[in-house]
Enzyme design. Structure first.
Site, PDB file in Angstrom:
ATOM      1  N   ARG A 120     -30.917 -15.161  21.107  1.00 11.63           N
ATOM      2  CA  ARG A 120     -31.636 -15.725  22.300  1.00 11.63           C
ATOM      3  C   ARG A 120     -30.838 -15.555  23.544  1.00 11.63           C
ATOM      4  NH1 ARG A 120     -32.118 -19.975  24.474  1.00 11.63           N
ATOM      5  NH2 ARG A 120     -32.214 -21.204  22.519  1.00 11.63           N
ATOM      6  N   TYR A 157     -50.040  -3.715  38.579  1.00 17.78           N
ATOM      7  CA  TYR A 157     -50.458  -3.750  37.199  1.00 17.78           C
ATOM      8  C   TYR A 157     -51.492  -5.429  37.017  1.00 17.78           C
ATOM      9  CZ  TYR A 157     -50.316  -4.458  32.139  1.00 17.78           C
ATOM     10  OH  TYR A 157     -50.566  -4.613  30.700  1.00 17.78           O
ATOM     11  N   ASP A 181     -41.396  -2.086  40.506  1.00 15.46           N
ATOM     12  CA  ASP A 181     -41.967  -1.944  39.234  1.00 15.46           C
ATOM     13  C   ASP A 181     -42.087  -0.319  39.111  1.00 15.46           C
ATOM     14  OD1 ASP A 181     -43.416  -1.402  36.917  1.00 15.46           O
ATOM     15  OD2 ASP A 181     -44.576  -3.163  37.004  1.00 15.46           O
ATOM     16  N   LYS A 226     -43.852   1.392  27.609  1.00 17.73           N
ATOM     17  CA  LYS A 226     -44.645   2.564  28.141  1.00 17.73           C
ATOM     18  C   LYS A 226     -43.778   3.796  28.020  1.00 17.73           C
ATOM     19  CE  LYS A 226     -47.724  -0.511  29.395  1.00 17.73           C
ATOM     20  NZ  LYS A 226     -47.874  -0.969  30.642  1.00 17.73           N
TER      21      LYS A 226
END
Ligand SMILES: *Cc1c(COP(=O)(O)O)cnc(C)c1O
Length: 391
Positions: free
Chosen positions: A53, A106, A178, A203
């Site tokens: 983690r 988005y 972004d 993406k």
């Protein structure tokens, strides 16, 4: 006598040659030699991993590659694009602070601003990023950060990045960009004065719709540490396998992007000449509302996204999707193959028809994420589908 189950792990076989492919390392824990050695690692005096983690090699290999592409240092790979937005916001802001976001971000980023951050006492506002005066008007004395995308979804408007950079500098605000749609091949936010770069690696960078990942890089090392600590505490960790797949995808990114982009330019021009088409939006075309800004910010990089509007309402939209059976009708972008999305029933379904109309999205409005297939084939497929829907 029943044989003992071999639960102790066997050492990895020795080899005097080494694998050419990055190994996949799914280990959650790492065994240390001694408490002294572990101490040295936690203090940063010795390199290495302790618990997945907090970091693992497949994430770091991927992050370093995207760093190179973005001109960044110490970027962080997290479990999704939204995890990157979350880590940025919650790592850098506190109750009482205020954020301004683009009004065509988005969908989930907009929702974070509209619904999630206010629950934690963080004020938010949305403004049109193509109009720096509108962004300035949305600032309050508590504003700390501005979040924009370079090319908006789905109308492909181009933000006034230069104006917003100057505004952020003059007011001492952080600017987060972004860069998912534009990718570092189209635009490098750090070269233009941004403080933070965010990606949905899911993406175009990973490119095969088989890994969900995000990336965030910050210019300031202190802020980078804050975002890293928040990501680890909130558990925004990426899966090693997804990182491994994305690294594999990244090797062909340039080839895929260039091909998808030239396909998109050809498709946009072809669509513009077809009957039944009301308008085509592509930043590389002269008739795009922000064409001049696109040229100055992106040069000749129009990207792989094309939007268009057909005559007729929902019925025509249904007919088009049915007729284009070989093109995946799926609300994503950046896949190796072309995908088609219908904002009114997917990304922008939460808006009222009036609000959609104000943003220029009717029932006949589609967004195409163009892939790497043969351009002529693609143009034929769209031509047939549009004729079937509107003819
Ligand atoms: C998809 C996307 C996101 C969110 O990324 P996930 O990996 O799906 O969480 C954020 N920003 C933009 C521009 C996107 O296209």
């Amino acid at each position: 006598m029943t044989p003992k189950t071999p639960v102790r792990r066997t050492p990895w076989p020795d080899s005097s040659s080494r694998a050419v492919v990055t190994p996949l390392q799914p280990s959650v824990v790492y065994a240390s030699e001694s408490p002294d050695a572990l101490d040295a690692q936690y203090d940063g005096r010795a390199p290495g991993y302790t618990y997945a983690r907090e970091g693992h090699p497949n994430a770091d290999v991927l992050a370093t590659k995207i760093d190179t592409m973005e001109g960044a240092q110490g970027g962080l790979v997290v479990g999704s694009g939204m995890a990157a937005v979350t880590a940025t916001m919650l790592g850098l802001l506190k109750a009482g602070d205020h954020v301004v976001g683009g009004n065509q971000l988005y969908g989930r980023s907009m929702r974070m601003l509209a619904e999630e951050l206010p629950r934690f006492g963080i004020g938010t506002a949305m403004a049109d990023p193509t109009d720096v005066a509108a962004v300035e008007a949305a600032l309050t004395p508590d504003t700390r950060l501005i979040l924009v995308e370079v090319v908006s979804n789905p109308t492909l408007r181009v933000s006034d990045i230069e104006g917003i950079v100057n505004l952020a500098r003059a007011r001492g605000l952080l600017l987060a960009v972004d860069n998912t749609f534009t990718t570092p091949r189209g635009f490098r936010p750090f070269d233009h004065g941004a403080d933070i770069v965010i990606h949905s690696v899911t993406k175009l960078l990973a490119g095969h719709s088989d890994a969900t990942l995000g990336y965030v890089a910050l210019k300031d090392p202190g802020r980078r540490k804050a975002v890293y600590d928040t990501a680890v505490t909130l558990g925004l960790t990426p899966s090693p396998f997804d990182c491994w797949l994305a690294e594999r995808g990244l090797y062909s990114f340039e080839l895929r992007y260039d091909r998808a982009e030239s396909n998109a330019a050809a498709l946009a021009d072809a669509l513009a000449g077809m009957p039944g088409i009301r308008r085509v939006l592509y930043p590389g075309r002269r008739d795009h509302p922000d064409h001049n800004r696109a040229t100055s910010l992106l040069g000749d990089r129009g990207g792989n996204m094309v939007s268009f509007e057909i005559d007729g309402g929902r019925d025509a939209a249904n007919a088009l999707v049915r007729a284009a059976a070989d093109i995946a009708f799926a609300p994503t972008l950046g896949d190796i193959g072309t995908t088609l999305s219908h904002p009114a029933t997917s990304s922008h379904r939460a808006l009222t028809p009036e609000a959609r109309a104000a943003l220029g999205m009717s029932e006949g409005f589609f967004r195409v994420s163009v892939g790497v297939e043969d351009a002529d084939l693609l143009i034929d497929e769209f031509g047939i589908a549009i004729a079937a829907a509107t003819g």
